[in-house]
Structure formats: C-alpha cells, structure tokens
Design a protein around this motif. Structure first.
Motif, PDB file in Angstrom:
ATOM      1  N   PHE A  56       1.265   3.541   1.879  1.00  0.00           N
ATOM      2  CA  PHE A  56       1.581   4.454   3.390  1.00  0.00           C
ATOM      3  C   PHE A  56       2.765   3.522   3.914  1.00  0.00           C
ATOM      4  O   PHE A  56       3.152   3.634   4.959  1.00  0.00           O
ATOM      5  CB  PHE A  56       0.571   4.510   4.164  1.00  0.00           C
ATOM      6  CG  PHE A  56      -0.307   5.704   3.765  1.00  0.00           C
ATOM      7  CD1 PHE A  56       0.051   6.861   3.561  1.00  0.00           C
ATOM      8  CD2 PHE A  56      -1.806   5.322   3.295  1.00  0.00           C
ATOM      9  CE1 PHE A  56      -0.924   7.842   3.242  1.00  0.00           C
ATOM     10  CE2 PHE A  56      -2.516   6.106   2.814  1.00  0.00           C
ATOM     11  CZ  PHE A  56      -2.295   7.338   2.573  1.00  0.00           C
ATOM     12  N   SER A  57       3.201   2.444   3.132  1.00  0.00           N
ATOM     13  CA  SER A  57       3.921   1.527   3.613  1.00  0.00           C
ATOM     14  C   SER A  57       5.215   1.904   4.243  1.00  0.00           C
ATOM     15  O   SER A  57       5.816   1.308   5.299  1.00  0.00           O
ATOM     16  CB  SER A  57       4.485   0.546   2.575  1.00  0.00           C
ATOM     17  OG  SER A  57       5.337  -0.515   2.873  1.00  0.00           O
ATOM     18  N   ASP A  80       0.825  -1.231   0.067  1.00  0.00           N
ATOM     19  CA  ASP A  80       0.018   0.068   0.078  1.00  0.00           C
ATOM     20  C   ASP A  80       0.986   1.104   0.005  1.00  0.00           C
ATOM     21  O   ASP A  80       2.141   1.465   0.269  1.00  0.00           O
ATOM     22  CB  ASP A  80      -0.955  -0.010   1.213  1.00  0.00           C
ATOM     23  CG  ASP A  80      -0.212  -0.130   2.468  1.00  0.00           C
ATOM     24  OD1 ASP A  80      -0.806   0.668   3.184  1.00  0.00           O
ATOM     25  OD2 ASP A  80       0.771  -1.001   2.746  1.00  0.00           O
ATOM     26  N   ILE A  91       8.467   5.314  10.107  1.00  0.00           N
ATOM     27  CA  ILE A  91       8.559   6.311  11.043  1.00  0.00           C
ATOM     28  C   ILE A  91       7.963   5.747  12.493  1.00  0.00           C
ATOM     29  O   ILE A  91       8.692   5.888  13.647  1.00  0.00           O
ATOM     30  CB  ILE A  91       7.389   7.273  10.449  1.00  0.00           C
ATOM     31  CG1 ILE A  91       7.624   7.897   9.213  1.00  0.00           C
ATOM     32  CG2 ILE A  91       7.181   8.469  11.613  1.00  0.00           C
ATOM     33  CD1 ILE A  91       8.338   9.439   9.237  1.00  0.00           C
ATOM     34  N   VAL A  92       6.930   4.752  12.292  1.00  0.00           N
ATOM     35  CA  VAL A  92       6.320   4.177  13.350  1.00  0.00           C
ATOM     36  C   VAL A  92       7.577   3.127  14.289  1.00  0.00           C
ATOM     37  O   VAL A  92       7.703   3.612  15.376  1.00  0.00           O
ATOM     38  CB  VAL A  92       5.377   3.303  12.927  1.00  0.00           C
ATOM     39  CG1 VAL A  92       4.639   2.277  14.367  1.00  0.00           C
ATOM     40  CG2 VAL A  92       4.257   3.912  12.534  1.00  0.00           C
ATOM     41  N   ALA A  93       8.501   2.654  13.568  1.00  0.00           N
ATOM     42  CA  ALA A  93       9.420   1.905  14.330  1.00  0.00           C
ATOM     43  C   ALA A  93      10.334   2.923  14.594  1.00  0.00           C
ATOM     44  O   ALA A  93      10.878   2.510  15.717  1.00  0.00           O
ATOM     45  CB  ALA A  93      10.267   0.851  13.108  1.00  0.00           C
ATOM     46  N   ARG A 152       5.506   4.586   5.953  1.00  0.00           N
ATOM     47  CA  ARG A 152       5.224   5.094   7.440  1.00  0.00           C
ATOM     48  C   ARG A 152       5.609   3.918   8.358  1.00  0.00           C
ATOM     49  O   ARG A 152       5.767   4.152   9.773  1.00  0.00           O
ATOM     50  CB  ARG A 152       3.927   5.477   7.612  1.00  0.00           C
ATOM     51  CG  ARG A 152       3.506   6.730   6.986  1.00  0.00           C
ATOM     52  CD  ARG A 152       2.118   7.185   7.303  1.00  0.00           C
ATOM     53  NE  ARG A 152       1.981   8.472   6.460  1.00  0.00           N
ATOM     54  CZ  ARG A 152       0.945   9.093   6.751  1.00  0.00           C
ATOM     55  NH1 ARG A 152      -0.032   8.767   7.535  1.00  0.00           N
ATOM     56  NH2 ARG A 152       0.810  10.271   6.099  1.00  0.00           N
ATOM     57  N   LYS A 153       5.936   2.756   7.958  1.00  0.00           N
ATOM     58  CA  LYS A 153       6.341   1.820   8.764  1.00  0.00           C
ATOM     59  C   LYS A 153       7.600   2.203   9.708  1.00  0.00           C
ATOM     60  O   LYS A 153       7.972   1.743  10.636  1.00  0.00           O
ATOM     61  CB  LYS A 153       6.482   0.300   8.516  1.00  0.00           C
ATOM     62  CG  LYS A 153       7.764   0.240   7.469  1.00  0.00           C
ATOM     63  CD  LYS A 153       7.790  -1.183   6.893  1.00  0.00           C
ATOM     64  CE  LYS A 153       8.906  -1.219   5.551  1.00  0.00           C
ATOM     65  NZ  LYS A 153       8.745  -2.102   4.869  1.00  0.00           N
TER      66      LYS A 153
END
Ligand SMILES: [Zn+2]
Lengths: 475, 611
Positions: free
Chosen positions: B4-5, B2, B10-12, B7-8
C-alpha cells in the motif's frame, strides 16, 4: 555514551527546526493577541505570553527527554502507556477540574493537564503497536474489532467528558488505516457521511439537498459529458419542485418547501435510477444511489435531531459545530474572524497593529483563534508562511515515516502527521470559514501548556523513533 | 516495501490539497476581496456608557433640594487620533493648549485603545458647537452625564456630594469603572445604590471618520440604563435655609427633629459652603480649598461628628433619672448659696432652697449636684449607683450612634466605671469625684443630634423614633415606598416627664428668655446650657420643643464660643420654632432676627485670638 551521540546525529533537524519556528511564531502572536499595555514586556510572567514562554521551555525539556529515551521503550511500553492514560482519563470524572464547562482537566501541582490531549499519543502508540504485530490482518474481523476497541475506548471516555472536539480528532486515524490497507471506499463514505452531516447541521437540509443535487449533476457531467441528459434531469427536478410549490401556493397550503425539494429529489432519482438500470448504465445507477442515500441521510439526520434527540443532546451537537456557543447568532464569530484575517491584506497591518483581535471582536484570540492574529498582523504573506510551515512539517513527517523500515515507526509517524493535519485543517479552516467552529487548538501555536506539551510529546516520540531507523527493530 | 506504499501519495495529496485550498481561500479573503478591509475599519467599536440620571432629593413639602443638569465629557481614544487643529479644539472647549496636550499625554499613558476623559463636565453651551465640529477630530467623542444641582444651596454636609470613584472602590465593586461618579459623603453616600440607578451600555460601530455607523451586533449587547430612585426626606428646605441664614458667621450646629416620626427637619453645620461648589469643572479646585480650611472645616458635619459637653441641657436627663429612681421627689428642696455654694457654685442668684421646677428654671448647679448625688448614693456602692445612672443615660441614645443613615455619625462618649477605676483606683471614687457629670460636664460628650433626640424624647414623654433624614424612596415610576423606623421606649415613666416639662416651660416663660424665645401663640419648652470651654469662650447650647402638649418640633442648637446659651442659641431656636410652626416671624421679633443674622462670632474669636 556512544549511543547518545548517535541519537543526536540521527535526529531529523529539519523537523526540529520547523517545530521551534512554529513555537516562536506562535509565541509572538500570542503576545500580539493579548497585548496588554500595563504589561508591555513579552517576558511578563503574569501574562499569557510570559507563561507561554515558560510552557515552551518545558516543552523543549520534554523534547530533549524523549530524544534521550531508548526507542525500544516506546515499542515495549506502547500498550502500558495507552492503558495508563486510559486510567487517567477514567479518573478525570472523580478528580478532574472543570474549565469552560468541560470537566476534562487534572491538576498536577500548579499545572493543569488535559489527559485527552495525551490520549492522542497513547492511542497512536497502541495503534502502531497493534498494526505492526505479526498476526494483524487489516480486513479480518478480529483485527477490525481490536482496532475498533483501541479507538472507541478513548473516544467514548473523552466524549463522556463533554470534550466532543477532542473526541472527533480520533476520526483522522481512518487516514492511517487507509495507508495501512483499509479499503478506500470506507474512507470515501466516512467523508461523505461527515460532510452531509455537517452541511445538514450547519446549513439545514434544504440547501444541503440542493448542494447534493448540484454536485450529482456536476459529477455526472464530469464522468459522462452528456450535457443534454443532464439538462433533462435538471428540468425534471425543477419542474417537479415547481409544480408542487405552485399547487401549495395556490391552495395556500403553507407546507414547508423542504418537502417539495425532497419529493423532487426522490421522484427524479427513482425515474433516472430505473432508466439507468434499464440501459445498464452502472456508474449512473451508483451515482444516483449515493445521491439518494445522502439525501435520505440528510433528511433523517434533521428529523432525528429535531424530533428524537433530547435538548441536551442537541446542545452538544450545536456546541460542537459552534452553532450554539455562538451567542450572537450563527456565523458571527466566523465572520469576525474572517474580517480580522481579511483586513490583513498582503503585507498585514504589522506587529501589534491589529485592531480586530485587540478590540475583542474575535473570541479566544490566543487559543483557538490565534490564526486571526497571524492573518491580521502578518497578512497573506505571514499566513501563507504558516500554512507552508505546516505543509513542510506534514510532508517531512510522511517522508520520515516512509523511510522507516520498522512498521511500528511508520504507523506511529502517520498517526502524528494525521493528528497534526486534522488540528491544522479544522482550526485554520474554522477561522477562514471553511470548517465548522470546533474548538481545537492549532498545534505549537495556540496558548496553553497542556496542548503544547502533548503535541511535543507526540512529535518527539516519533523524532526519537526515526533517529533509530538504522537499528534493527524487532517490529 | 509494502503493497500500500503508493497510498502515501493519496494521504500527502489530501494534506497538500487542504493546504492549497487554504492558501487560495486566504488569497481571496486577504487580497482579492476588499470588503473585509472596509468592514475592519468600520468595525472599530465604541462603547458609550449611558449614565442614568441620579435620583432627586426632595424635602418634606415636595420641594426639590437636589436635581441634575446635563453635562458632557469629551473622551479620547489615543489610537484613533489623527492630526487635528488643536487651537480650534481648545477654543471650542475653552481649554489651554498646554492642558489639552497634558490630557492627551495622560490618556495615552493610560491606554492607547481605551477611552479616557480629556475634558470633563463640559456645559451644554459648549457642547452644542463641539458636537458640530466633532467630525474633524477622529478619536474624540462625547459622553453625556448628569451633574448635581442644589437649588437652595443649603444642607451641604447632610446631603453630601458626589465625586469620581476611587481606585479602591473600583477594585472591590465591579459596578464602578474609572471616571464614574459615586456618593462620597452624606445622603449621596448613604443612598448611593438607590440614587445611582443602573448604568447602561451602548456599543456602536464607528468608521475612521468618527461617525457612528450603527449599533454593534444589532444592539444585542446594549443594556438600557435604569433611572436612579428619588429620596423623600424629612427636611424642611425653607427652614434649613433659614437656619443657615441665622447661623451666618457662627460656628456650631442645629438639629431639629419631628418627635412623632423621628424625621430630621433640619441639620445645619456652620460654617457651611454652597454645595454647588463641588460640581463641575471647578470641583477639584474648590474641593481642595474646602478641605484645606483647617480653621472652619466647612465640610465637617458638626451636627453628627461634633462631640461636645452637653452642659446644663443635660440636667434634664439627671432630673428624669432621679425621679424614676425615686432618689428625689419633685418637691424635695435643696439650698443654694449662689456663688458660694460647694462643691459646685451656682451661676445664678435666686431664692433658696429650690425644688425641681425652680431648679430647672434657674439651672441651679447645687440643686443638680444634690440630684446627681442622690442617684449615685441610692445604690449600696458608688459603682453600682453609677451603673444605674449610666444605663439610663445610654437609654436616652447617648454614648452610641443613634442610627441615622449618615455613616460618619459619631457616638459621643460616656465614661464606664472601669475608666474611673483606672483613673482614681477601684472604690476610690464617688459622686463627689465625678460631680461634673451633674451639670453635663466631665467625662461626657454628646453630638448635637443626640441633644435634639433628647429633646424629642422629652417631647414624646418617654420614647423616640430612630432619627432619620429619608422618609421614603420613590422609584422611577414615582411610586413612593415609605421606610420604617424602630421605636425605642425609655425606661422612665411618662408622669416624670411632666415635672421636667413644667420646668422647661418656666425656663422660657419665667426667665429673661421670655423676651427672646417665648411665642405668643405656642407654649415652648426649653433648657439652656453654657458649656465651659478650656480652649476659649464658653459654648452656647439650647434644647427645646414645641408646642408643649402636641410637640411638632424638637430642636438643639449648639454654638461654639458664644458665651451664655441664653444669648444666641436660645433665640435662634426660638426663631426656628416660630418659623416652622407659624411660617413667619412676628413683626415684634424682626429686630431680634436681624440682630442674630448680623452677629459675627467668628471674627470676634479671631480678634480674641490675636489679643
Ligand atoms: Zn442656685
């Protein structure tokens, strides 16, 4: 039968190993924290450590049960499970048991369960189910409204049950929504608002405004590297404050210096904002706008707190941030906790050799402050290992979530990771003085059956979903 | 994949960022910053219990009977102990090295973290040098407390003693902690709550060198101790001591009551012991010696737990009941054939027949057999007659606890009709069957306290105030709070008492007691009793009160194995009355006094037993 062997072949043993390691380390630290000479055996069932072993046994049973459940079950029954737990939550005020002032427990036979703990899993399932549905569009009003509904019903119920700490946890789902496409600005402002709020409540508005002012100058310097103008700004701010303070001092006015700081911030912001507009410096204008907004927010939070709220509302907030419950004055518990951890040194004092936790300097040694025992007895080495374990688990979960083709599994995986992350960050942050004292447990470490089982359930539903990543799921 | 992949990352990143931040923070907390380590060692909490001074006990003349002296407990927290010079410490606290080692081992076994007493009740002169050297012994500290001191060394059983609280009390009453003291018997037990005050706690931080570094948490958790309350008793300490002197080498009890108030003026149980024996480091040794003395049982308070036949002193009650029931008049005469009388023979020889006054004077058994029979037979059946009689007797405070503060007080005994029904069969008993009761023998047991109370009732002409030891409680501000006591009226009309009192006066003035009990200035009324004792020599009993018209003191003396009441019990009572009312003994009676003090009835018994 063939299906069953397939499942066990596909489960992620790395996650399971970290999970087991955490429970084991938690258990021996509970033993050390509440060690009682009259009950030396770690298996003594009359003591917390004996009981925790029992809870761990039951948790492993729950984990095995989850892995043996058909993964389609969780998808199909995501909403029913969510609704069922909501019902349980609604029942709490009627059939609940009060423990530590919060009527948030239900007694099942000999066990006490906290439905709010299980609500985290229920909400995760519902979010995953909704976000993975075809008609979901992140920024459509309908979808946002539905998301808000899914989140706010449980948060509201939990909040009403005086369990504010557990309610706050649901805020972390913003990270999941961000991963699924929510505008990053929402995340940024949510974070800013929370930060300014906590700073204002814990530190009072005056230092908060000073911190914000300093941060604004720092950010401006980092973005624009204009030292001279920064110095002019600081000089303006300081001189306005200084003049006002001097007038007040000479006139013996006795006005709270907060007003002068606020006036200085307000006047200098206006001056520089106009200047930025005139020179078309857009980023500076935005920065000043955010700065001024934060200052106004901080002052109004303080005003609302002291002048509009009722005493019981104030008590709730104080309790949440650990200001009120800290009977010995703000920061006392955190200070004791820091002393315990700090005295551990590099290697720690050794198993059962801690003095700070045992002499009851640290409150709630076995539940919320269990990390103190880790820090004191196992030192920097041990605490880093625990943080490392959490990091490994979180990274592994994100990795697993991302490798799942099913959107349901991915969203649920992110939910698990972010919930564990939030507990980790707030709990350990609290013990080392980096987060307010919000009483939430450290997953897989803290004493207590209810939280251990709910975290196990939360995690192993995902382990099960991940194990069937090769199956073609309809979502 | 997808959109927004990415963004993982950023989250991580946020998660890893927090993790790294935590590790950095821990690095500064645990490694670079050394102050926390110092804090921690300084953080060792020492909880010192502040024991308030236990309340004092005063006598009726404001003389101190019980007060406190300072003592110190050497405490130990095993975990904090470093190697130290045991010989030096043993020399300072005057303890065997072996005992010290045992005490330390015991403390370790109890808890490594909690303090235990290593050497208890160290006196002030040992404490001073110990305090100077204490810095050499990490893990040891001193806790001060107070010990009882009994200046007059008397009234041991009534005052009682304090001792370490037992496990059961610790479990049921959370005020008490292991090692605390509690009143174990006597007044110390009865007024424990008033006397003990309220403990305080002082929490201090101490460093590794055992030095107090200041108050824990600014003293917010400290509580101040509240002093114990004082007891003001009705005792006359001097008279009590004098009574104990007179009872030297005798076995028995003396109780004296102020009739108008019910205050107990003295309460002696002999043989007694010096209450100071049960204080200090020798306490447990002395305690077991006292408890193991099965011959003299010095810790027994015979005044309230000794249950004896009242003997002839009880004839006074029978006379009063008969008068009230109109079964005899003061002038009714009954004949006496001396030794040959039936069914009860007379122990005296005197003119016959006798009326009540002479009957009392001569303690004539046949006369009182007739009195008793008249009461029983006054009702249609013996059973009813007995009930009427028994109700009167109970009314006098017999067969029940008269209600002093002392919990060990016994009821005595008086058979119910059911007892005789069972023993003889229903309707198969009558006055004849139970005739021993007419002379205070048989199925009746009373305590010396009840006998003194009976004397007080007669002195008051028909009522008594619940006998009590403590008159008032004095709070720490020295304000006294008078206690109130119930007044009980006897259902016998006052004029009947005058007849009996005339008899009692005659006992003192017209028998040989005039040489030993009669006083020059004061009219004394009394009654002797000689109680048959199947186990040995008869017991000697005597009740009296004086002055006749404005009674100030009612007294009962009971001496085991002393033979005739007139021989020992009566003169002892006489001397006590004289001392109490006149504050001194008339010179002509000094010989008597000396003889009584020197009389050794205990060793006579020993000899008899051997023979
Ligand atoms: Zn006769």
């Amino acid at each position: 039968m063939q299906k069953k062997t397939n499942v066990w072949n596909n489960v992620d043993w790395i996650t399971i190993s970290i999970y087991l390691a955490m429970m084991f380390i938690g258990w021996i630290n509970i033993y050390a924290a509440v060690y009682n000479e009259e009950h030396k055996s770690i298996f003594d069932m009359t003591q917390q450590y004996g009981k925790q072993l029992m809870w761990i046994g039951a948790a492993i049973f729950i984990a095995v049960l989850m892995i043996n459940t058909d993964s389609k079950f969780f998808v199909t029954f995501a909403f029913p499970i969510y609704i069922a737990i909501i019902f349980l939550l609604m029942l709490v005020p009627f059939i609940g048991t009060t423990i530590n002032g919060a009527k948030s427990w239900i007694q099942f036979g000999g066990f006490l369960l906290q439905p709010s703990e299980f609500m985290k899993m229920g909400t995760s399932l519902a979010l995953a189910r909704y976000i993975s549905s075809y008609n979901f569009k992140m920024h459509s009003w309908k979808s946002l409204l539905a998301l808000a509904g899914i989140l706010f019903v449980p948060v509201g119920l939990i909040f009403l049950q005086n369990d504010t700490g557990s309610a706050i946890v649901f805020g972390v789902f913003l990270l999941v929504l961000y991963r699924e496409g929510l505008n990053g600005i929402v995340l940024f402002f949510s974070f800013l608002i929370a930060l300014v709020f906590v700073l204002t409540m814990v530190l009072e508005p005056l230092p908060t405004i000073l911190i914000l002012t300093f941060a604004a100058f720092l950010i401006n310097y980092l973005i624009r590297k204009k030292t001279k103008r920064n110095l002019i700004g600081m000089a303006t701010f300081t001189s306005i404050f200084g003049i006002l303070w001097l007038i007040n001092y000479l006139a013996e006015g006795g006005v709270d210096p907060l007003y002068f700081v606020f006036a200085a911030a307000f006047i200098s912001s206006l001056v520089f904002f106009l200047w930025a507009i005139m020179l078309h410096k857009r980023s500076l204008a935005i920065l000043i706008g955010i700065y001024l907004g934060s200052v106004l927010f901080s002052v109004s939070v303080d005003y609302v707190f002291h002048n509009i709220m009722e005493q019981h509302q104030r008590d709730r907030i104080n309790e949440l941030l650990g200001i009120q419950s800290d009977l010995h004055g703000a920061g006392y518990h955190v200070n004791q906790s820091k002393i315990a951890i700090g005295s551990g040194g590099f290697f720690g004092k050794g198993f059962l050799q801690g003095t700070q936790t045992k002499f009851d300097f640290v409150p709630e040694q076995s539940t919320d402050f269990i990390f103190c025992t880790v820090g004191e007895e196992w030192g920097f080495l041990g605490s880093t290992l625990v943080i490392g374990l959490f990091m490994a688990l979180l990274m592994r979960l994100i990795f697993l979530a991302e490798r799942n083709r099913s959107k349901f599994s991915r969203v649920y995986g992110y939910c698990v990771a972010t919930i564990l992350f939030f507990h980790f960050a707030v709990n350990i942050g609290m013990t080392i003085g980096l987060a307010p004292v919000i009483g939430i447990p450290l997953p897989f470490f803290s004493y207590g059956g209810s939280s251990l089982w709910s975290f196990t359930l939360l995690l192993f539903v995902f382990v099960r979903l991940d194990a069937s990543r090769f199956e073609q799921l309809s979502y | 994949m997808d959109t927004f992949s990415k963004r993982k990352v950023i989250v991580a990143g946020i998660m890893l960022g927090v993790g790294i931040l935590f590790v950095l923070r821990l690095f500064t907390l645990q490694i670079t910053n050394k102050t926390y380590k110092q804090f921690a060692t300084r953080n060792v909490l020492r909880e010192i219990t502040i024991y308030p001074a236990r309340g004092y006990i005063y006598d009726r003349n404001n003389e101190l009977m019980v007060y406190n002296k300072a003592a110190y407990d050497l405490m130990l927290i095993p975990r904090e102990v470093k190697a130290f010079d045991t010989t030096e410490l043993c020399n300072i606290i005057q303890l065997d090295r072996k005992d010290l080692r045992e005490a330390i081992a015991k403390a370790k076994q109890y808890s490594r973290y909690k303090p235990s007493i290593v050497a208890g009740q160290i006196s002030s002169d040992i404490y001073a040098p110990l305090q100077e050297k204490l810095y050499k012994y990490p893990g040891f500290f001193v806790q001060s407390r107070t010990l009882r001191e009994y200046p007059s060394k008397s009234a041991a059983q009534a005052l009682g003693f304090v001792g370490e609280v037992n496990q059961r009390t610790i479990e049921t009453d959370k005020y008490y902690k292991s090692g605390d003291y509690i009143g174990v018997s006597g007044l110390e037990k009865a007024y424990e709550k008033e006397l003990r005050g309220i403990k305080g706690v002082q929490k201090s931080m101490v460093d590794v060198h055992n030095r107090i570094k200041g108050k824990y948490n600014d003293g917010l958790e400290d509580t101040t101790a509240i002093l114990g309350q004082n007891l003001i008793t009705g005792f006359d300490a001097k008279l009590q001591a004098y009574a104990e002197l007179l009872m030297t080498n005798k076995k028995g009890a003396v109780v004296a009551i102020e009739p108008a108030t019910g205050e107990i003026i003295l309460m002696v149980s002999a043989p007694s012991y010096d209450p100071n024996l049960l204080v200090g480091r020798q306490r447990s040794k002395n305690y077991s010696i006292l408890m193991q003395d099965s011959v003299y049982k010095p810790t027994w308070n015979r005044a309230i737990i000794g249950e004896y036949s009242p003997g002839s002193t009880f004839k006074l009650v029978n006379a009063l009941i008969a008068l009230q029931e109109h079964s005899v008049t003061p002038y009714d005469r009954f004949s006496c054939s001396g030794q040959g009388s039936t069914p009860i023979r007379c122990t005296h020889s005197h003119a016959s027949p006798v009326a009540m006054r002479e009957g009392i004077r001569e303690s004539c058994n046949p006369y009182f057999w007739n009195v008793f029979r008249s009461i029983i037979n006054h009702s249609p059946t013996a059973e009813e007659g007995y009930r009427v009689w028994r109700d009167h007797v109970v009314n006098f405070g017999f067969a029940q606890r008269v209600g002093t503060e002392l919990s060990s007080e016994r009821k005595g005994n008086l058979a119910e009709t059911s007892y005789y029904d069972k023993y003889f069969g229903q309707k198969r008993w009558n006055a004849m069957t139970i005739r021993s009761l007419s002379i205070g023998q048989g199925e009746i047991l009373v305590t010396p306290l009840q006998m003194a109370n009976m004397a007080a009732i007669i002195a008051n002409r028909g009522y008594y105030i619940t006998p009590h030891l403590v008159r008032a409680i004095q709070d720490p501000n020295r304000v006294s709070h008078e206690l109130e006591f119930e007044k009980k009226v006897i259902d016998i009309r006052p004029e009947h008492f005058n007849t009996v009192i005339e008899g009692m006066q005659a006992v003192i003035e017209d028998t040989k007691l005039q040489h030993t009990v009669k006083l020059d200035s004061v009219i004394v009324c009394g009654k002797t009793g000689t109680v048959q004792n199947p186990h040995g020599a008869d017991h000697s009993a005597f009740v009296a009160f004086a002055p006749r018209d404005t009674p100030k003191i009612a007294i009962a003396v009971y001496i085991e194995n002393a033979g005739f009441g007139a021989t020992y019990a009566a003169p002892i009572a006489g001397l006590l009355i004289e001392k109490y009312l006149n504050d001194s003994i008339a010179p002509r009676r000094k010989d008597l006094e000396q003889r009584l003090i020197e009389t050794d009835l205990l060793n006579v018994v020993e000899v008899k037993r051997k023979l």
